[in-house]
Design a protein around this motif. Sequence first.
Motif, PDB file in Angstrom:
ATOM      1  N   HIS A 170       0.857  -1.187   0.000  1.00 51.16           N
ATOM      2  CA  HIS A 170       0.000   0.000   0.000  1.00 51.16           C
ATOM      3  C   HIS A 170       0.890   1.233   0.000  1.00 51.16           C
ATOM      4  O   HIS A 170       1.816   1.345   0.793  1.00 51.16           O
ATOM      5  CB  HIS A 170      -0.877  -0.015   1.249  1.00 51.16           C
ATOM      6  N   VAL A 171       0.631   2.139  -0.897  1.00 50.57           N
ATOM      7  CA  VAL A 171       1.447   3.351  -1.012  1.00 50.57           C
ATOM      8  C   VAL A 171       0.937   4.411  -0.053  1.00 50.57           C
ATOM      9  O   VAL A 171      -0.240   4.758  -0.070  1.00 50.57           O
ATOM     10  CB  VAL A 171       1.416   3.895  -2.460  1.00 50.57           C
ATOM     11  N   ARG A 172       1.839   4.942   0.791  1.00 49.60           N
ATOM     12  CA  ARG A 172       1.498   6.064   1.652  1.00 49.60           C
ATOM     13  C   ARG A 172       2.282   7.272   1.178  1.00 49.60           C
ATOM     14  O   ARG A 172       3.474   7.178   0.943  1.00 49.60           O
ATOM     15  CB  ARG A 172       1.848   5.768   3.107  1.00 49.60           C
ATOM     16  N   ARG A 173       1.614   8.390   1.110  1.00 48.61           N
ATOM     17  CA  ARG A 173       2.277   9.580   0.587  1.00 48.61           C
ATOM     18  C   ARG A 173       2.045  10.757   1.521  1.00 48.61           C
ATOM     19  O   ARG A 173       0.915  11.021   1.911  1.00 48.61           O
ATOM     20  CB  ARG A 173       1.724   9.906  -0.803  1.00 48.61           C
ATOM     21  N   PRO A 174       3.098  11.484   1.879  1.00 50.07           N
ATOM     22  CA  PRO A 174       2.912  12.646   2.745  1.00 50.07           C
ATOM     23  C   PRO A 174       2.216  13.776   1.996  1.00 50.07           C
ATOM     24  O   PRO A 174       2.331  13.896   0.772  1.00 50.07           O
ATOM     25  CB  PRO A 174       4.351  13.044   3.115  1.00 50.07           C
ATOM     26  N   MET A 175       1.490  14.601   2.755  1.00 50.08           N
ATOM     27  CA  MET A 175       0.822  15.759   2.164  1.00 50.08           C
ATOM     28  C   MET A 175       1.842  16.889   2.041  1.00 50.08           C
ATOM     29  O   MET A 175       1.939  17.772   2.892  1.00 50.08           O
ATOM     30  CB  MET A 175      -0.360  16.180   3.032  1.00 50.08           C
ATOM     31  N   GLU A 176       2.654  16.828   1.006  1.00 47.89           N
ATOM     32  CA  GLU A 176       3.696  17.816   0.773  1.00 47.89           C
ATOM     33  C   GLU A 176       3.651  18.258  -0.680  1.00 47.89           C
ATOM     34  O   GLU A 176       3.019  17.618  -1.525  1.00 47.89           O
ATOM     35  CB  GLU A 176       5.075  17.224   1.087  1.00 47.89           C
ATOM     36  N   LEU A 177       4.372  19.353  -0.962  1.00 48.70           N
ATOM     37  CA  LEU A 177       4.455  19.852  -2.327  1.00 48.70           C
ATOM     38  C   LEU A 177       5.571  19.087  -3.034  1.00 48.70           C
ATOM     39  O   LEU A 177       6.701  19.538  -3.148  1.00 48.70           O
ATOM     40  CB  LEU A 177       4.723  21.359  -2.331  1.00 48.70           C
ATOM     41  N   SER A 178       5.230  17.875  -3.459  1.00 54.36           N
ATOM     42  CA  SER A 178       6.201  17.000  -4.103  1.00 54.36           C
ATOM     43  C   SER A 178       5.491  16.205  -5.179  1.00 54.36           C
ATOM     44  O   SER A 178       4.267  16.165  -5.246  1.00 54.36           O
ATOM     45  CB  SER A 178       6.836  16.057  -3.074  1.00 54.36           C
ATOM     46  N   SER A 179       6.282  15.537  -6.029  1.00 55.58           N
ATOM     47  CA  SER A 179       5.686  14.742  -7.103  1.00 55.58           C
ATOM     48  C   SER A 179       5.515  13.302  -6.648  1.00 55.58           C
ATOM     49  O   SER A 179       6.250  12.814  -5.783  1.00 55.58           O
ATOM     50  CB  SER A 179       6.579  14.789  -8.356  1.00 55.58           C
ATOM     51  N   LEU A 180       4.539  12.626  -7.231  1.00 59.77           N
ATOM     52  CA  LEU A 180       4.311  11.219  -6.913  1.00 59.77           C
ATOM     53  C   LEU A 180       5.537  10.393  -7.254  1.00 59.77           C
ATOM     54  O   LEU A 180       5.913   9.488  -6.511  1.00 59.77           O
ATOM     55  CB  LEU A 180       3.086  10.716  -7.686  1.00 59.77           C
ATOM     56  N   PHE A 181       6.179  10.694  -8.372  1.00 64.75           N
ATOM     57  CA  PHE A 181       7.367   9.959  -8.802  1.00 64.75           C
ATOM     58  C   PHE A 181       8.438   9.998  -7.714  1.00 64.75           C
ATOM     59  O   PHE A 181       8.995   8.963  -7.324  1.00 64.75           O
ATOM     60  CB  PHE A 181       7.913  10.559 -10.098  1.00 64.75           C
TER      61      PHE A 181
ATOM     62  N   TYR B 100      -6.376   8.383  -7.803  1.00 64.46           N
ATOM     63  CA  TYR B 100      -5.576   7.373  -7.144  1.00 64.46           C
ATOM     64  C   TYR B 100      -6.460   6.208  -6.686  1.00 64.46           C
ATOM     65  O   TYR B 100      -7.586   6.425  -6.241  1.00 64.46           O
ATOM     66  CB  TYR B 100      -4.862   7.948  -5.917  1.00 64.46           C
ATOM     67  N   ARG B 101      -5.933   4.994  -6.760  1.00 66.98           N
ATOM     68  CA  ARG B 101      -6.660   3.831  -6.282  1.00 66.98           C
ATOM     69  C   ARG B 101      -6.737   3.867  -4.762  1.00 66.98           C
ATOM     70  O   ARG B 101      -5.710   3.777  -4.081  1.00 66.98           O
ATOM     71  CB  ARG B 101      -5.952   2.552  -6.728  1.00 66.98           C
ATOM     72  N   ALA B 102      -7.931   3.969  -4.222  1.00 63.82           N
ATOM     73  CA  ALA B 102      -8.088   4.001  -2.768  1.00 63.82           C
ATOM     74  C   ALA B 102      -7.648   2.695  -2.121  1.00 63.82           C
ATOM     75  O   ALA B 102      -7.244   2.675  -0.958  1.00 63.82           O
ATOM     76  CB  ALA B 102      -9.539   4.302  -2.405  1.00 63.82           C
ATOM     77  N   SER B 103      -7.685   1.595  -2.871  1.00 62.84           N
ATOM     78  CA  SER B 103      -7.280   0.292  -2.324  1.00 62.84           C
ATOM     79  C   SER B 103      -5.769   0.145  -2.216  1.00 62.84           C
ATOM     80  O   SER B 103      -5.272  -0.783  -1.590  1.00 62.84           O
ATOM     81  CB  SER B 103      -7.838  -0.836  -3.201  1.00 62.84           C
ATOM     82  N   ARG B 104      -5.015   1.051  -2.842  1.00 60.88           N
ATOM     83  CA  ARG B 104      -3.556   0.935  -2.859  1.00 60.88           C
ATOM     84  C   ARG B 104      -2.861   2.208  -2.397  1.00 60.88           C
ATOM     85  O   ARG B 104      -1.631   2.273  -2.402  1.00 60.88           O
ATOM     86  CB  ARG B 104      -3.063   0.619  -4.290  1.00 60.88           C
ATOM     87  N   TYR B 105      -3.606   3.216  -1.982  1.00 62.44           N
ATOM     88  CA  TYR B 105      -3.004   4.531  -1.842  1.00 62.44           C
ATOM     89  C   TYR B 105      -3.667   5.312  -0.716  1.00 62.44           C
ATOM     90  O   TYR B 105      -4.876   5.246  -0.525  1.00 62.44           O
ATOM     91  CB  TYR B 105      -3.192   5.292  -3.169  1.00 62.44           C
TER      92      TYR B 105
END
Length: 248
Positions: free
Chosen positions: A87-98, A234-239
């Motif tokens: 499962h991908v977790r991503r911080p709420m920041e000004l950054s790119s997904l890549f 974004y896929r809610a099941s993976r992100y």
Amino acid sequence: MPTTPFRPNIPIDRTSGTPLYSQIAQALAALILDGALEPGTRLEDEVSMARRLEVSRPTARQALQRLVDRGLISRRRGAGTVVTSPHVRRPMELSSLFSDLTRNGHEVSTTIIEYSMHPADEEEAEHLGVEPGAGVTRIRRLRRADGEPIALMDNLLPAAIAPSYEDLEREGLYNLLRARGAVPATAVQCVGARNATAAEAEALGEKRRAALLTVTRTAYDASGAVIEHGAHLYRASRYSFETKLFSA
């Protein structure tokens, strides 16, 4: 990878106010999220789990369903119960997904679905704060993490700073913008949710009307000029997004 189903040793506190199914689901989720259970690991079925942990079969079934709902396992006839991709977790920041995916050790790939340069219509001009007819570039990309589709991304940029088709296949948008002197300084972002259309579900490898996270973002440089407007799915099941909160 062993073919024998994994049988977790889960301590259960029968005096706790936490439901038994929740205790089981939380313990399994922790093993999956910590990487102790790798993608593709087969788990024991609900009958075996119920008997071994001395709980009812509906309790075991509900625990496994909780993990299915979170996208951590899949349950299919013939294949059994299997741990899914991370499962991908991503911080709420000004950054790119890549950049976020690469930094967290995921193998990232990109398919460019659309790349067009044209005069801005009124809606596009409003998004970018330019006059109608100004040159803009519209991009649609499918981003994969570890071989699995994770996001469908639409971006609109002033044509003068838009990266090339070839560069976007290899690198993240914000890194490419910075290399061209267009440095994201601030952004206005809105996060929401909706169901996938048939076309979106097919592109993302989901069922029709599966839950998707939506993110609309407009990024500005230090002078206040818009450098990109994005609408991402974004896929809610993976992100998921993560953010830190501080008291006032």
